[in-house]
Write an enzyme that holds these catalytic residues in place. Structure first.
Site, short mmCIF file in Angstrom:
data_model
loop_
_atom_site.label_atom_id
_atom_site.label_comp_id
_atom_site.label_asym_id
_atom_site.label_seq_id
_atom_site.Cartn_x
_atom_site.Cartn_y
_atom_site.Cartn_z
N ARG A 84 46.47 35.36 46.42
CA ARG A 84 45.92 34.03 46.65
C ARG A 84 46.75 32.99 45.95
NH1 ARG A 84 40.27 32.53 45.00
NH2 ARG A 84 41.07 33.54 43.14
N SER A 152 47.06 41.02 37.57
CA SER A 152 46.02 41.90 37.02
C SER A 152 46.43 43.36 36.93
CB SER A 152 44.76 41.74 37.86
OG SER A 152 44.44 40.38 37.93
N ASP A 206 43.30 39.13 34.86
CA ASP A 206 42.09 38.58 35.51
C ASP A 206 40.87 38.56 34.58
OD1 ASP A 206 41.99 41.33 35.63
OD2 ASP A 206 41.35 41.47 37.72
#
Ligand code: BGC
Length: 472
Positions: A84, A152, A206
């Site tokens: 994203r 992450s 994350d």
């Protein structure tokens, strides 16, 4: 031939046997909690970190947002099947209720399997091309924006903007990245492209973004938890306990990388035949054993293996031994959440889900499937609870004088958000495991830690850098 009355108790007995094999009772969970606490201390110690599997990585995030951070930031989020890109605009707080005022726009790009398992350089080229596409669409190609990169995976950090990948997890295996600084690899990919420029300020796990995003709303949030494709947690630790760093005043967020808990065999007594099978057939054998008992990447597969065993034993599905259920990966984790969610609306809803796997399920089959899903998801929630309780004990040990300690855990991840009872079961078990410690643990859903959280961390770093410059 057995008649109906004899078969039912036998089915029940077999299912109970399986539930017992999966279930972890309070005594075992308490033992797991203590083992986790020991591992955490091992990971924090200078002379013991080498042997520790829970690496307790300093994140270089030391300050929580104070509400004064402002500006436009680009956030990148890589950690699962999607990538994203987000534009995050942090504005002045709402003058009426003092609530944060953040505007975001984002786009999701798929990460094709050949990209996540191919050449490392190509993976970063793909990321740079997605960034270019996003910036183009928002007419921002000529702006040099500060970037927060949520990456992450376990990384050894040398600073806020340096992170060497220790190992891939969650189905990623791109070549030539392990041991490399992912920020440098991204900068090089952006330079190769030559279409835009940016200023990568922070690389963030994350869990850390999740904690930050939650802390922006709940100032006593000092723990971040992810239960999604993977699982991990972070928390604020005293710098004086982080022996790998020289500084000794103040606090720093530690990315625990708890997924690797048990990789030295310490959890073997609690793992069952399905856990062993899942691990042996994974891309990263022998690694992330605690994560493999908890997270969404593996939960459906554990259920599938348990169901295959019951089918082969003639307990369900008329004793079938082939068909889609016997294909690895066919029982998606989302089915577990869906099945447990629709239970209350009756068996037809469960039958419909099982029809995806060409399973003609009778009512009695559905009842067994539900019990297996519940056993596997309950164990995952309990294991997470043991980990969170260990963190709560650690924070309490850091603040023995605080008789009224309240800890808020910011949580994100599909399993936590989509499963109907996971959050409740975990919270209840944490409360039980913390009884008598004087610590109260609360959970808050964190909204978009990987986007908003990363942007906040970037914003804080920006603010601190400006302060430092002003002091000079
Ligand atoms: C990674 C962690 C991450 C977690 C949740 C794990 O596989 O090692 O860095 O925080 O997944 O996404």
């Amino acid at each position: 031939m057995m008649n109906q009355e004899e078969t039912v108790p036998c089915v029940d007995m077999k299912v109970k046997e399986l539930e017992n094999q999966i279930n972890l009772n309070d005594e075992k969970l308490t033992s797991i909690m203590h083992k986790m606490l020991n591992e955490m201390k091992k990971g924090l110690g200078k002379s013991t970190n080498d042997q520790a599997k829970v690496k307790m990585i300093p994140s270089y995030v030391a300050s929580l947002p104070d509400g004064t951070e402002k500006g436009s930031f680009l956030a990148l989020d890589l950690g699962g099947t999607n990538f994203r890109v987000l534009l995050v605009e942090i504005m002045d707080r709402n003058e009426h209720n003092n609530k944060p005022n953040i505007r975001m726009d984002s786009q999701i790009y798929r990460m094709p399997k050949d990209v996540i398992t191919g050449e490392g350089e190509k993976l970063f080229d793909h990321i740079a091309s997605c960034m270019a596409d996003f910036l183009k669409r928002l007419s921002l190609l000529d702006k040099k924006l500060p970037v927060g990169f949520t990456f992450s995976f376990p990384c050894k950090q040398h600073g806020l903007d340096h992170a060497d990948l220790i190992t891939w997890t969650k189905g990623f295996s791109a070549d030539g990245v392990v041991g490399q600084d992912v920020v440098t690899m991204l900068r090089e990919a952006i330079d190769r492209r030559g279409e835009f420029d940016c200023n990568i300020i922070a690389v963030v796990n994350d869990t850390v973004g999740t904690m930050m995003s939650c802390a922006h709303e709940f100032p006593d949030c000092q723990v971040g938890l992810i239960v999604g494709t993977g699982s991990n947690a972070c928390y604020m630790e005293k710098l004086s306990n982080i022996e790998l760093l020289e500084d000794s005043t103040g606090d720093m967020c530690i990315n625990m990388e708890w997924g690797a808990f048990g990789d030295d065999g310490i959890l073997n007594e609690f793992r069952n035949e399905f856990d062993v099978h899942v691990d042996e057939n994974s891309l990263n054998r022998g690694k992330q054993l605690y994560e493999k008992m908890i997270s969404g990447m593996y939960m459906g597969e554990i259920v599938r293996l348990a169901l295959c065993k019951l089918a082969k034993d003639g307990v369900i599905f008329n004793g079938i031994t082939n068909g889609p259920l016997f294909k690895p990966g066919s029982f998606e984790t989302s089915y577990v959440s869906q099945i447990e969610s629709v239970v209350s609306s009756g068996m037809t809803a469960v039958q419909n889900i099982l029809a995806n796997l060409e399973l003609g399920a009778l009512r009695s089959d559905c009842e067994v499937v539900i019990r297996v899903c519940q056993a596997v998801s309950r164990r995952a929630a309990h294991l997470c609870a043991a980990g969170i309780a260990a963190i709560a004990h650690k924070i309490k040990q850091n603040q023995p004088e605080n008789d009224d300690l309240k800890i808020t855990v910011g949580v994100d991840g599909t399993v936590y958000k989509k499963h109907p009872t996971f959050s409740k079961i975990m919270a209840e078990k944490v409360e039980h495991l913390c009884q008598g410690t004087g610590v109260k643990v609360e959970f808050a859903l964190s909204y978009d830690g990987s986007g908003k959280g990363a942007a906040l961390i970037t914003a804080v770093a920006h603010r601190m850098a400006q302060l430092a410059n002003a002091d000079r």
